[in-house]
Scaffold this motif. Structure first.
Motif, PDB file in Angstrom:
ATOM      1  N   GLY A 275       0.828  -1.271  -0.063  1.00 11.97           N
ATOM      2  CA  GLY A 275       0.020   0.097   0.096  1.00 11.97           C
ATOM      3  C   GLY A 275       0.838   1.140  -0.077  1.00 11.97           C
ATOM      4  N   PRO A 276       0.203   2.277   0.118  1.00  9.51           N
ATOM      5  CA  PRO A 276       0.936   3.969  -0.151  1.00  9.51           C
ATOM      6  C   PRO A 276       1.877   4.018   1.167  1.00  9.51           C
ATOM      7  CG  PRO A 276      -1.435   3.970   0.626  1.00  9.51           C
ATOM      8  CD  PRO A 276      -1.394   2.409   0.239  1.00  9.51           C
ATOM      9  N   GLU A 277       1.490   3.348   2.278  1.00 13.90           N
ATOM     10  CA  GLU A 277       2.626   3.494   3.433  1.00 13.90           C
ATOM     11  C   GLU A 277       3.893   2.825   2.923  1.00 13.90           C
ATOM     12  OE1 GLU A 277       2.565   5.493   6.051  1.00 13.90           O
ATOM     13  OE2 GLU A 277       0.485   6.522   5.551  1.00 13.90           O
ATOM     14  N   ARG A 278       3.636   1.712   2.370  1.00  8.83           N
ATOM     15  CA  ARG A 278       5.079   0.887   2.216  1.00  8.83           C
ATOM     16  C   ARG A 278       5.736   1.773   1.179  1.00  8.83           C
ATOM     17  NH1 ARG A 278       5.901  -2.048  -2.332  1.00  8.83           N
ATOM     18  NH2 ARG A 278       7.515  -3.665  -2.037  1.00  8.83           N
ATOM     19  N   GLU A 279       5.171   2.349  -0.037  1.00  9.53           N
ATOM     20  CA  GLU A 279       5.928   2.927  -0.915  1.00  9.53           C
ATOM     21  C   GLU A 279       6.476   4.429  -0.682  1.00  9.53           C
ATOM     22  OE1 GLU A 279       6.265   1.959  -4.079  1.00  9.53           O
ATOM     23  OE2 GLU A 279       5.236   0.003  -3.282  1.00  9.53           O
ATOM     24  N   ASP A 280       5.664   4.971   0.335  1.00  9.06           N
ATOM     25  CA  ASP A 280       6.389   6.245   1.197  1.00  9.06           C
ATOM     26  C   ASP A 280       7.526   5.777   2.034  1.00  9.06           C
ATOM     27  OD1 ASP A 280       4.344   7.543  -0.156  1.00  9.06           O
ATOM     28  OD2 ASP A 280       3.234   8.012   1.280  1.00  9.06           O
ATOM     29  N   ALA A 281       7.558   4.731   2.751  1.00  8.44           N
ATOM     30  CA  ALA A 281       8.471   4.358   3.469  1.00  8.44           C
ATOM     31  C   ALA A 281       9.739   4.196   2.697  1.00  8.44           C
ATOM     32  CB  ALA A 281       8.141   3.293   4.382  1.00  8.44           C
ATOM     33  N   LEU A 282       9.533   3.368   1.673  1.00 13.45           N
ATOM     34  CA  LEU A 282      10.685   2.959   0.841  1.00 13.45           C
ATOM     35  C   LEU A 282      11.388   4.110   0.114  1.00 13.45           C
ATOM     36  CD1 LEU A 282       9.435  -0.464  -0.897  1.00 13.45           C
ATOM     37  CD2 LEU A 282      10.923  -0.109   0.935  1.00 13.45           C
ATOM     38  N   LYS A 283      10.858   5.098  -0.377  1.00 12.46           N
ATOM     39  CA  LYS A 283      11.113   6.316  -1.038  1.00 12.46           C
ATOM     40  C   LYS A 283      12.069   7.088   0.016  1.00 12.46           C
ATOM     41  CE  LYS A 283       7.478   7.022  -4.245  1.00 12.46           C
ATOM     42  NZ  LYS A 283       6.480   8.273  -4.875  1.00 12.46           N
ATOM     43  N   GLU A 284      11.607   7.145   1.336  1.00 10.62           N
ATOM     44  CA  GLU A 284      12.174   7.877   2.489  1.00 10.62           C
ATOM     45  C   GLU A 284      13.449   7.085   2.773  1.00 10.62           C
ATOM     46  OE1 GLU A 284      11.712  10.879   3.604  1.00 10.62           O
ATOM     47  OE2 GLU A 284       9.892  11.338   2.488  1.00 10.62           O
ATOM     48  N   LEU A 285      13.507   5.738   2.870  1.00 13.52           N
ATOM     49  CA  LEU A 285      14.728   5.009   3.315  1.00 13.52           C
ATOM     50  C   LEU A 285      15.610   4.991   1.967  1.00 13.52           C
ATOM     51  CD1 LEU A 285      12.992   1.729   4.685  1.00 13.52           C
ATOM     52  CD2 LEU A 285      14.561   3.204   5.785  1.00 13.52           C
ATOM     53  N   ALA A 286      15.118   5.116   0.575  1.00 16.00           N
ATOM     54  CA  ALA A 286      16.121   5.399  -0.577  1.00 16.00           C
ATOM     55  C   ALA A 286      16.850   6.505  -0.192  1.00 16.00           C
ATOM     56  CB  ALA A 286      15.470   5.116  -1.689  1.00 16.00           C
ATOM     57  N   SER A 287      16.129   7.798   0.026  1.00 19.19           N
ATOM     58  CA  SER A 287      16.843   8.853   0.205  1.00 19.19           C
ATOM     59  C   SER A 287      17.654   8.963   1.422  1.00 19.19           C
ATOM     60  CB  SER A 287      15.745  10.191   0.415  1.00 19.19           C
ATOM     61  OG  SER A 287      15.954  11.368   0.829  1.00 19.19           O
ATOM     62  N   LEU A 288      17.204   8.230   2.713  1.00 21.50           N
ATOM     63  CA  LEU A 288      17.905   8.076   3.621  1.00 21.50           C
ATOM     64  C   LEU A 288      19.608   7.415   3.487  1.00 21.50           C
ATOM     65  CD1 LEU A 288      18.624   8.724   6.742  1.00 21.50           C
ATOM     66  CD2 LEU A 288      17.230   6.572   7.023  1.00 21.50           C
TER      67      LEU A 288
END
Length: 300
Positions: A275-288
């Protein structure tokens, strides 16, 4: 109420808001009409209704509804301020200035309402004191005891702001140095930092300002305490002796610890989601990850 040619109205009032966007107001006037007329004095000077005046002028109205008042300079200035405070279309500094000036005028017109405001009024009351104050207010309402109406109480009712917030705003305008006000205007300080700085004389505010621009409120609070304890010079020396990066790296360390604990929990307990929470979290982790790689490369 009467009608007057709009060209006969004199607009010379520093409190009037004639330079703001009035598109929404124009739409409201077109749909439901003008609810409140313009307020002018005996010299045809506009004292309240700056935005309404601008809207009507843009709409091409040749005659506009007005109410004429003859209240004297102070009362008419207070009317202008009062409308601004209720409308709330001011910057923080403008709002605070209106509150301070409004209090001055209100108390000149009503000497029995004079109320001293000090830095102690910024202290947050304890829960026990709050309960006691609420009980006292309830008892006074029930017994209908006469009470002197102060500017702060009157403004709190009109604006919905707490009395403490109004007092703090008045103190910020009254006690802040010129440079502190400029720093707030430029976004380098906020109201919370200013609340700490006004505990010091204005000349000391000017002296320590270069060292606390864009600093967190807790940093400003600590420095103000140091100044009160040991003086400005020694407090500034302590600030300069500290490595500013130490605080940043301490925050990184603590945040990383919390993040690692959360990641370990997700992985070991197989708590993967879609879901959207997973996608948002993965984007933030990639940026981190990108930021971490860059930092590690610098230190390797």
């Amino acid at each position: 109420m009467e009608m007057m040619p709009i060209t006969d109205i004199i607009v010379q009032n520093k409190y009037l808001r004639t330079n703001t966007n009035v598109d929404t107001l124009i739409e409201s006037i077109e749909n439901i009409g003008l609810i409140s007329p313009l307020i002018i004095n005996q010299e045809n000077k506009l004292i309240a209704g700056g935005r309404r005046y601008s809207a009507l002028k843009q709409m091409g109205r040749e005659e506009v509804p007005i109410i004429k008042v003859d209240e004297g300079d102070l009362k008419e200035e207070l009317i202008s301020i009062d409308e601004n405070l209720v409308r709330k279309n001011l910057t923080d500094l403008e709002f605070e200035n209106c509150l301070r000036r409004g209090k001055e005028i209100y108390e000149k017109l009503n000497p029995e309402s004079v109320e001293e405001i000090t830095i102690k009024d910024l202290a947050r009351p304890s829960k026990k004191k709050v309960v006691e104050e609420e009980l006292n207010e309830e008892m006074m309402a029930q017994t209908e005891q006469a009470e002197i109406r102060t500017f702060v109480k009157d403004t709190a009712e009109k604006t919905g702001l707490s009395e403490r917030a109004i007092k703090a705003a008045i103190l910020r305008d009254r006690d802040s140095s010129h440079s502190v006000k400029s720093a707030r205007l430029n976004g380098e300080l906020g109201a919370t930092q200013a609340n700490e700085l006004i505990k010091l004389p204005q000349d000391i505010q000017e002296e320590i300002l270069p060292y606390i621009r864009e600093k967190a409120s807790n940093v400003v609070k600590d420095l103000v305490k140091e100044v009160q304890n040991v003086g400005a010079k020694e407090a500034i020396e302590k600030v300069l002796a500290k490595d500013p990066l130490t605080t940043d790296f301490k925050a990184i360390k603590n945040t990383t610890k919390r993040l690692n604990r959360s990641l370990v929990k997700v992985i070991t307990e197989n708590r993967f989601v879609d879901g959207p929470e997973r996608e948002d979290a993965l984007k933030e982790l990639a940026s981190l990850k990108s930021s971490i790689d860059e930092l590690m490369e610098f230190y390797n």
